[in-house]
Design a protein around this motif. Structure first.
Motif, PDB file in Angstrom:
ATOM      1  N   ILE A 209      34.252  51.912  34.909  1.00 24.81           N
ATOM      2  CA  ILE A 209      34.765  50.804  35.724  1.00 24.81           C
ATOM      3  C   ILE A 209      36.130  51.235  36.255  1.00 24.81           C
ATOM      4  O   ILE A 209      36.984  51.712  35.496  1.00 24.81           O
ATOM      5  CB  ILE A 209      34.895  49.511  34.897  1.00 24.81           C
ATOM      6  N   PHE A 210      36.312  51.104  37.562  1.00 25.02           N
ATOM      7  CA  PHE A 210      37.567  51.538  38.189  1.00 25.02           C
ATOM      8  C   PHE A 210      38.284  50.357  38.828  1.00 25.02           C
ATOM      9  O   PHE A 210      37.675  49.328  39.147  1.00 25.02           O
ATOM     10  CB  PHE A 210      37.301  52.628  39.242  1.00 25.02           C
ATOM     11  N   GLU A 211      39.585  50.507  39.012  1.00 27.85           N
ATOM     12  CA  GLU A 211      40.403  49.504  39.703  1.00 27.85           C
ATOM     13  C   GLU A 211      41.427  50.252  40.548  1.00 27.85           C
ATOM     14  O   GLU A 211      42.372  50.833  40.031  1.00 27.85           O
ATOM     15  CB  GLU A 211      41.111  48.589  38.719  1.00 27.85           C
ATOM     16  N   VAL A 212      41.229  50.233  41.866  1.00 20.27           N
ATOM     17  CA  VAL A 212      42.142  50.939  42.772  1.00 20.27           C
ATOM     18  C   VAL A 212      43.196  50.017  43.368  1.00 20.27           C
ATOM     19  O   VAL A 212      44.111  50.470  44.032  1.00 20.27           O
ATOM     20  CB  VAL A 212      41.351  51.636  43.906  1.00 20.27           C
ATOM     21  N   GLY A 213      43.054  48.703  43.162  1.00 19.37           N
ATOM     22  CA  GLY A 213      44.030  47.763  43.703  1.00 19.37           C
ATOM     23  C   GLY A 213      43.716  47.280  45.100  1.00 19.37           C
ATOM     24  O   GLY A 213      44.539  46.603  45.710  1.00 19.37           O
ATOM     25  N   LEU A 214      42.528  47.594  45.607  1.00 25.90           N
ATOM     26  CA  LEU A 214      42.097  47.136  46.926  1.00 25.90           C
ATOM     27  C   LEU A 214      40.888  46.229  46.760  1.00 25.90           C
ATOM     28  O   LEU A 214      39.994  46.496  45.952  1.00 25.90           O
ATOM     29  CB  LEU A 214      41.752  48.323  47.825  1.00 25.90           C
ATOM     30  N   LEU A 215      40.839  45.172  47.558  1.00 20.71           N
ATOM     31  CA  LEU A 215      39.833  44.132  47.367  1.00 20.71           C
ATOM     32  C   LEU A 215      38.417  44.661  47.546  1.00 20.71           C
ATOM     33  O   LEU A 215      37.551  44.447  46.690  1.00 20.71           O
ATOM     34  CB  LEU A 215      40.095  42.987  48.352  1.00 20.71           C
ATOM     35  N   ILE A 216      38.152  45.350  48.651  1.00 15.54           N
ATOM     36  CA  ILE A 216      36.776  45.747  48.952  1.00 15.54           C
ATOM     37  C   ILE A 216      36.222  46.722  47.919  1.00 15.54           C
ATOM     38  O   ILE A 216      35.136  46.487  47.371  1.00 15.54           O
ATOM     39  CB  ILE A 216      36.683  46.306  50.386  1.00 15.54           C
TER      40      ILE A 216
END
Length: 435
Positions: A209-216
């Protein structure tokens, strides 16, 4: 020999003219304060040039970071074969040809499919991106943003144990964690003997699971092995799409033609700027870039007004000197050049000082930011808000720097020309009579 030396000194822009021009700039306070105004003019030009270089470099840095954040999980350019059913061999050959184009960092096949998915009695929608494991790991935006699990086993496993990766927001909406199962639906259907056609679906394991900080990306992206995505969505057929990542994203328009030529067959080419969700960002960045350059060109013009004022005062205060020069043999052209050099010196020195100051500021912007934050006891650009983990970005584009330097010199020279022209037209008889 003395005659030859005098000719050399008296030629256009020679030693005598340069000496007189420098002497005029050092005029004392009793002579009208021209020297003080010249110093102020120098400071104005220097600050205007430095500000233009600093702001343009910071804008370029922000632009690069914005593009990196916008397309860090996407490609820079997309090539799609126009063949109705491209073969795996032809697509692999095209991929190799495109990867060899100068300026292309990597080229690889991929697929994109909008679909539904379910888990824990929750239903959602996502975008399944088929990609090879090694290509996904090269996406630093994704590979360095893993918050659960890892990409070590991405694309590994048979049946429902096959590992995929998804965004944090999407995982949260379905109540998923690393190691959980998720059902992904295909738009294809399977006919049965007991009723209407049923949609094809398959279970997968959430391996990362990743989180790049961008909504899309965080709320819609699901990464799946390219072959698995082909089996689920396209019955094992290749999609005929290749994604390209470039060494320099600014060269994207220049590489359209070389990429089209290297494809070796009719293809459809578009870039990240052509995609609907990115078009507004690309337009805004370009508009801001043009507007800010225009504004700072005006700032440099305004900064040149003190040069104009100092030269007007210098001509007025030196009318007697001009008359004497004319009576001892100086031509109108010589007078014009003397005053032109006086103003040009201010512009050249101010531009050079601004150039050095601006470049040094940009090269040490991290230290400048740290100093300001220490003095103000505040954080200028919080990383969690602006996604700027490395501080204020600054990218020096040397072509722009030299363009700014040329513009500063051009404007200061233009501001000098009119007073210099008036000085060359001074009548020595009238000047001496009224003096």
């Amino acid at each position: 020999m003395n005659e030859a030396l005098n000719i050399k000194q008296n030629r256009a822009f020679g030693a005598i003219e340069r000496r007189i021009a420098m002497r005029y700039l050092r005029a004392k306070k009793t002579q009208g304060g021209v020297g003080l105004i010249a110093a102020i003019s120098f400071i104005c030009i220097m600050l205007a040039i430095a500000a233009m270089i600093i702001i343009m470099s910071i804008m370029n840095g922000f632009r690069d970071d914005m593009i990196r954040l916008t397309i860090g999980s996407e490609g820079h350019m997309y090539v799609a074969s126009s063949a109705p059913q491209p073969t795996a061999e032809s697509m692999m050959a095209m991929e190799n040809r495109l990867a060899a184009v100068p300026g292309v960092d990597e080229a690889f096949q991929f697929s994109e499919n909008q679909t539904g998915l379910s888990a824990n009695n929750q239903f959602g929608f996502g975008q399944v991106i088929g990609i090879r494991p090694e290509n996904l790991r090269s996406f630093e935006m994704i590979s360095q943003s893993i918050i659960e699990g890892s990409l070590d086993n991405f694309g590994v496993g048979a049946g429902s144990d096959h590992n995929i990766a998804m965004g944090r927001r999407l995982a949260m909406s379905l109540g998923l964690s690393q190691g959980d199962k998720v059902t992904i639906y295909s738009p294809r259907t399977r006919t049965t003997a007991f009723g209407p056609p049923q949609p094809i679906r398959k279970n997968y394991t959430v391996g990362a699971i990743f989180e790049v900080g961008l909504l899309i990306p965080d709320s819609t992206y699901i990464y799946m092995d390219l072959d698995q995505a082909g089996l689920l969505f396209n019955d094992g057929k290749v999609t005929g799409e290749i994604q390209l990542r470039l060494d320099n994203v600014d060269l994207i328009d220049k590489l359209r033609q070389p990429v089209g030529n290297a494809a070796g067959e009719p293809v459809f080419i578009n870039t990240w700027k052509d995609r609907p969700r990115n078009a507004a960002t690309a337009t805004a960045l370009r508009t801001e870039q043009i507007a800010m350059r225009f504004i700072f060109m005006i700032v440099v013009i305004i900064a040149a007004f003190p040069v104009l004022a100092s030269m007007i005062m210098l001509v007025k205060n030196k009318s007697k000197d001009i008359a004497i020069l004319r009576t001892i043999g100086a031509t109108r052209g010589a007078v014009l050049r003397i005053f032109l050099m006086s103003g040009a010196m201010i512009g050249i020195l101010g531009t050079l000082a601004g150039l050095i100051f601006g470049v040094l500021f940009c090269l040490n912007i991290g230290a400048v930011q740290t100093t300001i934050e220490f003095v103000c006891n505040c954080e200028l650009f919080p990383a969690e808000v602006y996604q700027l983990s490395n501080g204020i970005p600054a990218k020096i584009v040397w072509s722009e720097v030299f363009g700014v330097a040329f513009w500063g010199f051009l404007i200061s020279a233009a501001a000098t020309f009119l007073p210099a022209m008036n000085a060359s037209k001074v009548d020595p008889v009238d000047a001496l009579r009224y003096e």
